[in-house]
Enzyme design. Structure first.
Site, PDB file in Angstrom:
ATOM      1  N   TYR A 113       0.530  -1.176   0.199  1.00 20.02           N
ATOM      2  CA  TYR A 113       0.052   0.433  -0.017  1.00 20.02           C
ATOM      3  C   TYR A 113       0.904   0.887  -0.054  1.00 20.02           C
ATOM      4  O   TYR A 113       2.086   1.283   1.014  1.00 20.02           O
ATOM      5  CB  TYR A 113      -1.239   0.035   1.250  1.00 20.02           C
ATOM      6  N   TYR A 120      -5.339   5.469  -8.017  1.00 19.64           N
ATOM      7  CA  TYR A 120      -5.099   4.636  -6.782  1.00 19.64           C
ATOM      8  C   TYR A 120      -6.955   4.618  -6.774  1.00 19.64           C
ATOM      9  O   TYR A 120      -7.829   4.881  -6.643  1.00 19.64           O
ATOM     10  CB  TYR A 120      -5.123   6.145  -5.899  1.00 19.64           C
TER      11      TYR A 120
END
Ligand SMILES: [Zn+2]
Lengths: 389, 133
Positions: free
Chosen positions: A289, A339
């Protein structure tokens, strides 16, 4: 208490990701998050060779910005008997897939589609510019001082790490450059122009020590994955990708964060690896992440790929690039692909394990780690270990 | 100065903000095990009991980190500003945030003390300044 309950160990490799789907990633989708969600769900089913009539579960996470399963199901005429509408940011992204796997393993559902649909640039600016502050009790001790955005929090953690361990801007820059080079090879990526370390160092300040190129993109788009039993996936048309481990939590860290250089992932990692019966040395590719460059640096440490404090030099050593010992964020990550709040990392891991990642394929990738926001601000996080069948 | 995002005290925190308004830095002390905690909340995470009392502490800490903000995240606040993360000396493991009140940048681990500033009626914020100033 044992590290991992026996029943959870029995679930190792019992469920699979049988399909992945995307919408295009843009800065302005021009459509609703409901539309994005429907398109990604159908794309993932198409990829799996399934039809909407096969679906009996839907799951997502969101922060009040997107379409709930209870809206997507009737919009697509799905007869859903199990759903999960998880409130939460990036830290829960992988828990959603893990919960779906539990539902499937328990026989509560046969086929669950997990999705995340987001207009993070054109509607709800996830980065925090131009929208109000989140509603949560801890915010009252931050927002009055102008501390309101994720970039600012992570910049505070990043500087703490720099001060304590000597991590340098060039370490962050190397990561941004490497991920951009990966995105150049990814037709789906939003940012496909190569950058250099000088470009990184010349990019404007957001919140020192973070520059613009430390920060992920704000993206409109959606992504979905189909979770079903390993047995059922065998009959489907795509190469099987098994869920070897799914874990969430973050230990008993202090509410006010006693060590800003350690994330909840440090508590999660031993449980995750034990579930899979694997260790860091078994991971062939890692989709970590990357809301910010530093988030990856700290996870390289907290998931055990290098000692605490050495994430920066490890990242800059070439280990995380193509041909390195641990290729990271092969799609370009949030920094350069786009994203989608965690789920595009899962989908990229699946592509890699299927051997279908094109120019960015990690040769012979058999085991992948994919992770959520590592448990900063609040300690909980989540992660998956996936394996080619 | 009007804050775009003033503190929004809740039922756990309202007494804390009232004490800050009197230039008092207080944290909760567990009646059962003595653990100090901040931010305010009903339960002690160490012994899971509710009974507690306010304990006034010296508003001192050390600099753990800081940022210099440039992006206009806050409406009406465009000039660069510095937010510091300080470790409270009196409460183990507790980090707090505030603006930096000094002409020079912070130094890692330097001792700091709280500065109480009434920014508008009924709103007092807690900032940080070097202890040696
Ligand atoms: Zn106690």
């Amino acid at each position: 208490m044992t590290l991992v309950p026996k029943r959870l160990l029995e679930l190792r490799d019992r469920t699979a990701i049988a399909g992945i789907g995307y919408t295009p990633f843009t800065k302005d989708s021009g459509v609703s998050t409901l539309t994005l969600a429907c398109r990604a769900v159908l794309a993932a089913l198409e990829d799996a060779g399934l039809t909407p009539d096969d679906v009996d579960g839907l799951a997502t996470h969101r922060v009040g910005d997107s379409a709930a399963p209870s809206l997507v199901a009737p919009a697509l005429g799905l007869d859903v008997t199990w759903h999960l509408d998880q409130f939460g940011g990036g830290s829960v992204s992988h828990a959603v897939v893990g919960q779906a796997a539990l539902a499937v393993a328990a026989g509560v559902a046969d086929t669950v589609v997990c999705y995340r649909a987001i207009n993070a640039r054109s509607e709800f600016r996830m980065g925090g510019t131009g929208r109000g502050v989140p509603v949560s009790p801890e915010v009252q001790y931050q927002a009055p001082y102008g501390l309101v955005a994720p970039a600012q929090h992570f910049a505070l953690y990043a500087r703490a790490h720099m001060l304590r361990y000597g991590t340098r801007p060039e370490h962050f820059g190397h990561l941004a450059v490497t991920q951009r080079a990966n995105a150049v090879k990814n037709p789906r990526a939003l940012m496909r122009t190569p950058i250099t370390l000088d470009d990184y160092l010349a990019s404007r300040w957001i919140a020192e020590p973070f520059r613009l190129l430390d920060c992920c993109l704000e993206t409109d788009g959606a992504c979905a994955v189909v979770v079903t039993t390993a047995e059922r996936a065998r009959a489907l048309r795509r190469p099987r990708v098994l869920i070897s481990a799914a874990a969430w939590g973050g230990g008993t860290s202090h509410l006010s964060c006693d060590d800003p250089t350690v994330t909840g992932a440090a508590a999660l990692a031993p449980r995750l690896y034990a579930q899979a019966g694997l260790g860091p040395g078994d991971i062939d590719v890692a989709e970590l992440y990357d809301c910010f460059t530093y988030s990856v640096i700290v996870q390289l440490e907290d998931y055990g790929f290098c000692p605490k404090g050495e994430g920066g030099p490890y990242a800059a050593s070439g280990a995380i690039g193509p041909g390195g010992e641990l290729p990271v964020n092969t799609h370009g990550g949030f920094l350069s692909e786009g994203y989608v709040h965690g789920l595009n990392h899962v989908a990229e891991a699946v592509s890699q394990l299927r051997g279908e990642a094109g120019d960015r394929q990690v040769p012979g990738a058999e085991v992948a780690l994919s992770t959520a926001q590592p448990g900063y601000i609040l300690p909980a996080t989540s992660a998956l270990i996936l394996r080619r069948a | 100065m009007t804050l775009a995002y003033p503190p929004q005290p809740d039922r756990d925190s309202a007494p804390w903000w009232a004490r800050a308004g009197r230039r008092e830095f207080a944290v909760q002390e567990c009646d059962s095990c003595g653990t100090l905690r901040f931010p305010p909340r009903a339960f002690c995470a160490a012994c899971r009991r509710e009974a507690w009392h306010w304990r006034r502490i010296a508003p001192e800490g050390t600099v753990e980190s800081w940022i210099v903000n440039h992006q206009p995240f806050v409406p009406g606040r465009r000039d660069p500003y510095l937010v510091v993360m300080a470790r409270l000396t009196a409460v183990p493991g507790c980090l707090v945030h505030g603006n930096w009140r000094a002409a020079r940048p912070p130094k890692h681990l330097e001792p700091v003390v709280a500065v109480f500033t009434e920014v508008e009626a009924e709103v007092t914020l807690v900032d940080w300044t070097p202890a040696d100033v």
